[in-house]
Design a protein around this motif. Structure first.
Motif, PDB file in Angstrom:
ATOM      1  N   TYR A 197       3.770 -13.876  -1.761  1.00 17.28           N
ATOM      2  CA  TYR A 197       2.843 -12.776  -1.479  1.00 17.28           C
ATOM      3  C   TYR A 197       2.409 -12.817  -0.017  1.00 17.28           C
ATOM      4  O   TYR A 197       2.423 -11.803   0.689  1.00 17.28           O
ATOM      5  CB  TYR A 197       1.639 -12.895  -2.409  1.00 17.28           C
ATOM      6  CG  TYR A 197       0.625 -11.796  -2.274  1.00 17.28           C
ATOM      7  CD1 TYR A 197       0.934 -10.496  -2.654  1.00 17.28           C
ATOM      8  CD2 TYR A 197      -0.655 -12.058  -1.781  1.00 17.28           C
ATOM      9  CE1 TYR A 197       0.001  -9.479  -2.538  1.00 17.28           C
ATOM     10  CE2 TYR A 197      -1.592 -11.055  -1.670  1.00 17.28           C
ATOM     11  CZ  TYR A 197      -1.270  -9.761  -2.039  1.00 17.28           C
ATOM     12  OH  TYR A 197      -2.192  -8.752  -1.936  1.00 17.28           O
ATOM     13  N   GLN A 198       2.075 -14.009   0.443  1.00 17.80           N
ATOM     14  CA  GLN A 198       1.548 -14.129   1.808  1.00 17.80           C
ATOM     15  C   GLN A 198       2.619 -13.874   2.863  1.00 17.80           C
ATOM     16  O   GLN A 198       2.328 -13.400   3.946  1.00 17.80           O
ATOM     17  CB  GLN A 198       0.886 -15.497   2.005  1.00 17.80           C
ATOM     18  CG  GLN A 198      -0.432 -15.575   1.220  1.00 17.80           C
ATOM     19  CD  GLN A 198      -1.149 -16.904   1.353  1.00 17.80           C
ATOM     20  OE1 GLN A 198      -0.509 -17.941   1.554  1.00 17.80           O
ATOM     21  NE2 GLN A 198      -2.471 -16.891   1.206  1.00 17.80           N
ATOM     22  N   ARG A 199       3.901 -14.168   2.515  1.00 21.72           N
ATOM     23  CA  ARG A 199       4.947 -13.892   3.511  1.00 21.72           C
ATOM     24  C   ARG A 199       5.481 -12.464   3.373  1.00 21.72           C
ATOM     25  O   ARG A 199       6.427 -12.064   4.055  1.00 21.72           O
ATOM     26  CB  ARG A 199       6.072 -14.924   3.433  1.00 21.72           C
ATOM     27  CG  ARG A 199       7.061 -14.767   2.280  1.00 21.72           C
ATOM     28  CD  ARG A 199       8.167 -15.838   2.347  1.00 21.72           C
ATOM     29  NE  ARG A 199       9.132 -15.693   1.263  1.00 21.72           N
ATOM     30  CZ  ARG A 199      10.239 -14.955   1.334  1.00 21.72           C
ATOM     31  NH1 ARG A 199      10.533 -14.283   2.429  1.00 21.72           N
ATOM     32  NH2 ARG A 199      11.059 -14.886   0.301  1.00 21.72           N
ATOM     33  N   GLY A 200       4.875 -11.668   2.491  1.00 23.40           N
ATOM     34  CA  GLY A 200       5.236 -10.265   2.390  1.00 23.40           C
ATOM     35  C   GLY A 200       6.422  -9.962   1.485  1.00 23.40           C
ATOM     36  O   GLY A 200       6.918  -8.839   1.464  1.00 23.40           O
ATOM     37  N   ARG A 239       1.810  -5.587  -1.297  1.00 23.79           N
ATOM     38  CA  ARG A 239       0.360  -5.808  -1.201  1.00 23.79           C
ATOM     39  C   ARG A 239      -0.362  -5.582  -2.526  1.00 23.79           C
ATOM     40  O   ARG A 239      -1.353  -6.245  -2.824  1.00 23.79           O
ATOM     41  CB  ARG A 239      -0.267  -4.853  -0.167  1.00 23.79           C
ATOM     42  CG  ARG A 239       0.086  -5.107   1.282  1.00 23.79           C
ATOM     43  CD  ARG A 239      -0.091  -6.541   1.734  1.00 23.79           C
ATOM     44  NE  ARG A 239      -1.445  -7.069   1.504  1.00 23.79           N
ATOM     45  CZ  ARG A 239      -1.736  -8.379   1.467  1.00 23.79           C
ATOM     46  NH1 ARG A 239      -0.796  -9.292   1.621  1.00 23.79           N
ATOM     47  NH2 ARG A 239      -2.984  -8.779   1.276  1.00 23.79           N
ATOM     48  N   GLU A 240       0.087  -4.581  -3.305  1.00 26.60           N
ATOM     49  CA  GLU A 240      -0.559  -4.286  -4.599  1.00 26.60           C
ATOM     50  C   GLU A 240      -0.249  -5.362  -5.631  1.00 26.60           C
ATOM     51  O   GLU A 240      -0.694  -5.290  -6.762  1.00 26.60           O
ATOM     52  CB  GLU A 240      -0.076  -2.958  -5.183  1.00 26.60           C
ATOM     53  CG  GLU A 240      -0.051  -1.780  -4.237  1.00 26.60           C
ATOM     54  CD  GLU A 240       1.255  -1.671  -3.453  1.00 26.60           C
ATOM     55  OE1 GLU A 240       1.965  -2.689  -3.293  1.00 26.60           O
ATOM     56  OE2 GLU A 240       1.544  -0.561  -2.982  1.00 26.60           O
ATOM     57  N   PHE A 241       0.570  -6.340  -5.287  1.00 28.52           N
ATOM     58  CA  PHE A 241       1.174  -7.287  -6.213  1.00 28.52           C
ATOM     59  C   PHE A 241       2.104  -6.524  -7.155  1.00 28.52           C
ATOM     60  O   PHE A 241       2.312  -5.321  -6.990  1.00 28.52           O
ATOM     61  CB  PHE A 241       0.124  -8.077  -6.997  1.00 28.52           C
ATOM     62  CG  PHE A 241       0.589  -9.482  -7.334  1.00 28.52           C
ATOM     63  CD1 PHE A 241       0.787 -10.420  -6.337  1.00 28.52           C
ATOM     64  CD2 PHE A 241       0.865  -9.853  -8.650  1.00 28.52           C
ATOM     65  CE1 PHE A 241       1.246 -11.707  -6.640  1.00 28.52           C
ATOM     66  CE2 PHE A 241       1.317 -11.132  -8.965  1.00 28.52           C
ATOM     67  CZ  PHE A 241       1.512 -12.058  -7.959  1.00 28.52           C
ATOM     68  N   LYS A 297      -6.944 -15.832  -3.920  1.00 32.61           N
ATOM     69  CA  LYS A 297      -6.180 -15.295  -2.789  1.00 32.61           C
ATOM     70  C   LYS A 297      -5.159 -14.259  -3.258  1.00 32.61           C
ATOM     71  O   LYS A 297      -4.613 -13.502  -2.468  1.00 32.61           O
ATOM     72  CB  LYS A 297      -5.485 -16.422  -2.022  1.00 32.61           C
ATOM     73  CG  LYS A 297      -6.484 -17.317  -1.265  1.00 32.61           C
ATOM     74  CD  LYS A 297      -5.839 -18.248  -0.263  1.00 32.61           C
ATOM     75  CE  LYS A 297      -5.233 -19.491  -0.888  1.00 32.61           C
ATOM     76  NZ  LYS A 297      -6.172 -20.378  -1.612  1.00 32.61           N
ATOM     77  N   LEU A 298      -4.899 -14.238  -4.568  1.00 33.16           N
ATOM     78  CA  LEU A 298      -4.052 -13.187  -5.140  1.00 33.16           C
ATOM     79  C   LEU A 298      -4.957 -12.078  -5.652  1.00 33.16           C
ATOM     80  O   LEU A 298      -6.016 -12.342  -6.208  1.00 33.16           O
ATOM     81  CB  LEU A 298      -3.231 -13.752  -6.312  1.00 33.16           C
ATOM     82  CG  LEU A 298      -2.115 -14.733  -5.951  1.00 33.16           C
ATOM     83  CD1 LEU A 298      -1.568 -15.401  -7.205  1.00 33.16           C
ATOM     84  CD2 LEU A 298      -1.000 -14.017  -5.195  1.00 33.16           C
ATOM     85  N   PRO A 299      -4.531 -10.807  -5.495  1.00 32.96           N
ATOM     86  CA  PRO A 299      -5.360  -9.720  -6.020  1.00 32.96           C
ATOM     87  C   PRO A 299      -5.335  -9.714  -7.551  1.00 32.96           C
ATOM     88  O   PRO A 299      -4.462 -10.327  -8.158  1.00 32.96           O
ATOM     89  CB  PRO A 299      -4.658  -8.466  -5.470  1.00 32.96           C
ATOM     90  CG  PRO A 299      -3.244  -8.871  -5.248  1.00 32.96           C
ATOM     91  CD  PRO A 299      -3.271 -10.329  -4.890  1.00 32.96           C
ATOM     92  N   ALA A 300      -6.317  -9.038  -8.144  1.00 39.49           N
ATOM     93  CA  ALA A 300      -6.253  -8.796  -9.581  1.00 39.49           C
ATOM     94  C   ALA A 300      -4.953  -8.046  -9.862  1.00 39.49           C
ATOM     95  O   ALA A 300      -4.518  -7.236  -9.057  1.00 39.49           O
ATOM     96  CB  ALA A 300      -7.456  -7.989 -10.039  1.00 39.49           C
ATOM     97  N   ALA A 354      10.871   1.329  -3.160  1.00 39.68           N
ATOM     98  CA  ALA A 354      10.456  -0.031  -3.503  1.00 39.68           C
ATOM     99  C   ALA A 354       9.437   0.013  -4.647  1.00 39.68           C
ATOM    100  O   ALA A 354       8.670   0.973  -4.759  1.00 39.68           O
ATOM    101  CB  ALA A 354       9.842  -0.705  -2.274  1.00 39.68           C
ATOM    102  N   PRO A 355       9.412  -1.000  -5.519  1.00 32.04           N
ATOM    103  CA  PRO A 355       8.365  -1.064  -6.542  1.00 32.04           C
ATOM    104  C   PRO A 355       7.009  -1.393  -5.914  1.00 32.04           C
ATOM    105  O   PRO A 355       6.980  -1.798  -4.757  1.00 32.04           O
ATOM    106  CB  PRO A 355       8.852  -2.202  -7.446  1.00 32.04           C
ATOM    107  CG  PRO A 355       9.663  -3.088  -6.546  1.00 32.04           C
ATOM    108  CD  PRO A 355      10.283  -2.170  -5.515  1.00 32.04           C
ATOM    109  N   PRO A 356       5.906  -1.301  -6.622  1.00 35.88           N
ATOM    110  CA  PRO A 356       5.801  -1.014  -8.050  1.00 35.88           C
ATOM    111  C   PRO A 356       5.678   0.470  -8.384  1.00 35.88           C
ATOM    112  O   PRO A 356       5.750   0.808  -9.558  1.00 35.88           O
ATOM    113  CB  PRO A 356       4.503  -1.728  -8.442  1.00 35.88           C
ATOM    114  CG  PRO A 356       3.654  -1.642  -7.215  1.00 35.88           C
ATOM    115  CD  PRO A 356       4.606  -1.700  -6.056  1.00 35.88           C
ATOM    116  N   TYR A 357       5.461   1.348  -7.417  1.00 38.36           N
ATOM    117  CA  TYR A 357       5.239   2.754  -7.763  1.00 38.36           C
ATOM    118  C   TYR A 357       6.460   3.559  -7.386  1.00 38.36           C
ATOM    119  O   TYR A 357       6.637   3.899  -6.209  1.00 38.36           O
ATOM    120  CB  TYR A 357       3.999   3.289  -7.042  1.00 38.36           C
ATOM    121  CG  TYR A 357       2.758   2.459  -7.271  1.00 38.36           C
ATOM    122  CD1 TYR A 357       2.437   1.999  -8.553  1.00 38.36           C
ATOM    123  CD2 TYR A 357       1.912   2.105  -6.224  1.00 38.36           C
ATOM    124  CE1 TYR A 357       1.310   1.228  -8.777  1.00 38.36           C
ATOM    125  CE2 TYR A 357       0.769   1.338  -6.439  1.00 38.36           C
ATOM    126  CZ  TYR A 357       0.475   0.895  -7.722  1.00 38.36           C
ATOM    127  OH  TYR A 357      -0.640   0.137  -7.941  1.00 38.36           O
TER     128      TYR A 357
END
Lengths: 497, 497
Positions: free
Chosen positions: A243-246, A250-252, A275-278, B178-181
């Motif tokens: 996640y942090q390296r992209g 961003r939305e997970f 540090k992770l989003p919901a 790209a996902p998720p949307y």
């Protein structure tokens, strides 16, 4: 009430020797409770009169002991598909008494509709309500019940008053049309609704309604131990790094997580890491830990095929039912596990391996290549189509007598092509972009238990001597399994040089 | 012309040691021809000066000898993915000189976009035309070229004048978001158009345009023999039976067929059987036999990722180009092989196995578990998501020294869960709804060669003695492979009792 009430015994008597029975429910919940038990009694009575009575049993997934144990103990099952997790059923399958067909859970519904498994004579499904129009509101799971209701010649409904009026509105029932001309599955976000809240049934097929009033009984999970906690933490740390390296948006991405202790540990660790989003879940089974994380606002939304919850968590859900109906959807397993959905949404899939080999092949089903545990379930539905497919396993089993990392798995359920990340309590192996030799080094180094590392390095060295793409020694590939089968300890393995 | 013309040598000099190169094309056609050859010369020059020069090579699928042979012979390849069918490349992979990552062909495009394989430094693609706006009209294949053009830092275009103005309008270029949307892939019938006819490229990335004028050279297929003809006939007879009993819809279903002689035999037999309606193909590679059957009006429409045609068939296509543009579409392999499409359309998938075991597991890639042949290609993309997945293999190889039906495949590419029908020249095994024991009986009886039946029955008997779900003997599972490796003839197998 549009249909007549009947007793479980009357319902059971409508089932005949040689019938194929479709049983509703999924992951041991939302399964019928009274009629299978009555059917078992009925079978035993017929057997005592010297009459034959065996049926084929098609379910969504696992059923409770009310179904599998009861019917197997009555020697009333000839055929079983697609999944079970029941001790008596497992023993009967491994004894050859029951012929078991182990299928991906996304496929069994369409297999039934396509007629690949013959006719469904009788469907038995659990309802939480029946509408005035006679439509069935399912209970704590969906599974393949809508398909069974659609195709079966006769339908028996158990109306479980323990859930009366609670679950109406939580289901999203959608069955794809038949090919070749059909549209997409109209779900573009985890929480899109594609179908109806109830299932229409042809009233002429309804044998009758059997009243019950009993909650599902789910097996207790053993508490987390150090190993499962470390596996969960390793998964969370890996995903945080991505996640942090992209490498994760961003939305997970929506998460799928298998069933059991490791799944609980993974969810717990992901939930705890702020540090992770919901995140949202697009998964098969909704376990206790999901409800906990929803209450903590760490999980935004969950779609699954069953509420496999203990009594206290089901109470928690029911106590907050108005809010929860906005945040929980129950769908057919064909939709929760559908390749179209899993690929479109970009699911991160976390599933458990029984054993994995140093090249990344995963065995999910067979002990020593021959004894069936449960079945492949939905693991490969998710792994095959996921954005990232992660498999987890403790590095050893049976107090260290078995290494879960072996030179060559004794049975393959997810191939090296479908296993991207392998995680044990020892660490994480990222297999993407690696050749078999590179994967072997990565897995031995990061995932194998220290007790087995030298053995695995020895295997790799002796196999690489031959100079091929995948270092395999035909004479030694299964030696660790043979050592366990013959001495009770894989550490006794002796390779032939 | 929006871009400047440069020589192949100038283009090659823009590539640096350690670069990852994306090569356009698919199934040995539509690949660049001049720049890879110049790159090989450039590498040899650098090597002679004592300088290091190796690149990573990412392609759509197979490339011609102009790419793989040239670069491998120059020792200029460190890494290769996702598929090859080239002798020199195969030898280098099996010698450990090239690290090879064998991936499903539907996934390599998104793996590149997701960044799983790092940056693409340079893309080299073949165009049949370049529009006034500077957009690239691809040539005889699509592969992952649109993705490579999108993500690469630099783009080299080979403009192949041998196809000038012929192919414009035949491509359908669509890359998923790209996902998720994201939305569905907007294809609901085989011939729906989802995208554009050309590929937009950021002009700033274009290194230059290299002119070529050379058709693709495809390997000649050996003529059909009795074995391949019987396999083709067995597949056609099986599908006719399914069609006549209503298990395949009246319109028939779109067909996918692998590459090579058996695929030609299958298509030939399906085309010849007038009791089957004319059908459409949703496939990976468009071979000669497809064009023949289109001319005979037995194939209505074909969508694929490459025109892997001999000169005479390409002439036939070009001679009828106005009509053919209504009946042929070239798409990215991510779309031709996409799980969403294959499941939605209800594809009948016919692919070739290297070996299969008595439980229905298929090895598509490895000789004796260790030596890589080509790669998994798209076989599992199709098999995993098909309406019906059929695998074919001659029952023996090497003049009978090898049985293609074995107790336990030495490598698994498609699992027992994904193989529904197994066909050899001996007959057809329908594995749907069968337990492993039942499958073993069905396969030995219907598919094994008479020379090997007794051996396989012996294995089944000795393994069943143990009484488990899947009859497997750890000590004997690989004995047939060992017998071949050590004596050159599987018939010398001696099982341990």
């Amino acid at each position: 009430m549009k249909y007549s009430f009947i007793s479980a015994e009357e319902a059971a008597a409508s089932i005949h020797n040689g019938n194929t029975i479709g049983i509703g429910g999924f992951s041991s919940v939302g399964t019928p409770k009274a009629v299978p038990a009555a059917l078992a009694v009925y079978a035993e009575k017929l057997h005592s009169e010297g009459k034959e009575f065996k049926v084929g049993l098609i379910t969504g997934g696992a059923t409770g002991s009310q179904v599998d144990s009861a019917l197997v103990q009555a020697h009333a099952v000839a055929f079983r598909t697609p999944f079970q997790s029941n001790k008596e059923m497992r023993n009967a399958i491994n004894a050859g008494e029951v012929q078991y067909y182990d299928v991906h859970l996304s496929q069994i519904g369409q297999d039934v509709r396509y007629g690949f498994l013959g006719d469904i004579d009788v469907a038995i499904v659990e309802a939480s309500d029946i509408t005035e129009e006679g439509d069935i509101v399912l209970s704590t799971s969906v599974g393949i019940s809508p398909t069974l209701i659609q195709v079966a010649h006769k339908v028996i409904i158990e109306l479980n008053e323990a859930h009366a009026s609670k679950l109406t509105g939580m289901h999203d029932i959608y069955i794809p049309d038949a090919p070749p001309y059909r549209r997409e599955i109209p779900i573009y976000r985890v929480n899109d609704r594609a179908g109806s809240i109830s299932v229409r049934v042809n009233p002429e097929k309804v044998v009758g309604v059997v009243r019950t009033n009993e909650r599902d009984r789910i097996a207790a999970f053993t508490p987390l131990n150090d190993t499962t906690s470390r596996i969960g933490q390793n998964v969370a740390d890996f995903l945080l790094g991505e996640y942090q390296r992209g490498a994760i948006p961003r939305e997970f991405l929506p998460l799928q997580s298998g069933v059991g202790n490791i799944a609980n540990a993974v969810l717990g660790a992901l939930g705890a890491d702020k540090k992770l989003p919901a995140f949202s879940m697009y998964t098969e089974v909704i376990q206790n830990s999901v409800i906990d994380l929803m209450m903590q606002e760490r999980i935004r939304f969950v779609a699954g095929s069953s509420l496999t919850l203990s009594d206290d968590r089901l109470d928690m859900l029911y106590d907050n039912i108005d809010v929860m109906k906005e945040r929980v959807l129950l769908r057919p397993q064909e939709i929760t596990n559908h390749p179209e959905m899993i690929r479109r949404l970009g699911i991160i899939a976390v599933n458990t391996a029984l054993e994995a080999d140093i090249f990344g092949n995963v065995n999910s089903t067979h002990v020593l290549g021959s004894k069936m545990m449960n079945g492949i379930g939905g693991s490969a539905d998710f792994a095959r189509n996921a954005y990232l497919s992660i498999f987890t396993t403790p590095s050893t089993a049976k107090d260290g007598l078995i290494s879960s990392i072996v030179p060559h798995v004794s049975h393959v359920d997810s191939t090296e092509h479908d296993v991207r990340i392998l995680v044990t309590e020892q660490g994480v192996a990222d297999l993407r972009g690696k050749s078999p030799s590179q994967r072997a080094r990565c897995i031995i180094e990061n995932c194998a238990h220290p007790d087995y590392k030298e053995l695995l390095w020895d295997y790799l060295k002796l196999s690489e001597g031959k100079g091929c793409h995948t270092p395999m020694s035909l004479r030694n590939a299964l030696k660790m399994h043979i050592a366990f089968a013959e001495t009770g300890d894989m550490r006794n393995t002796k390779f032939e040089m």
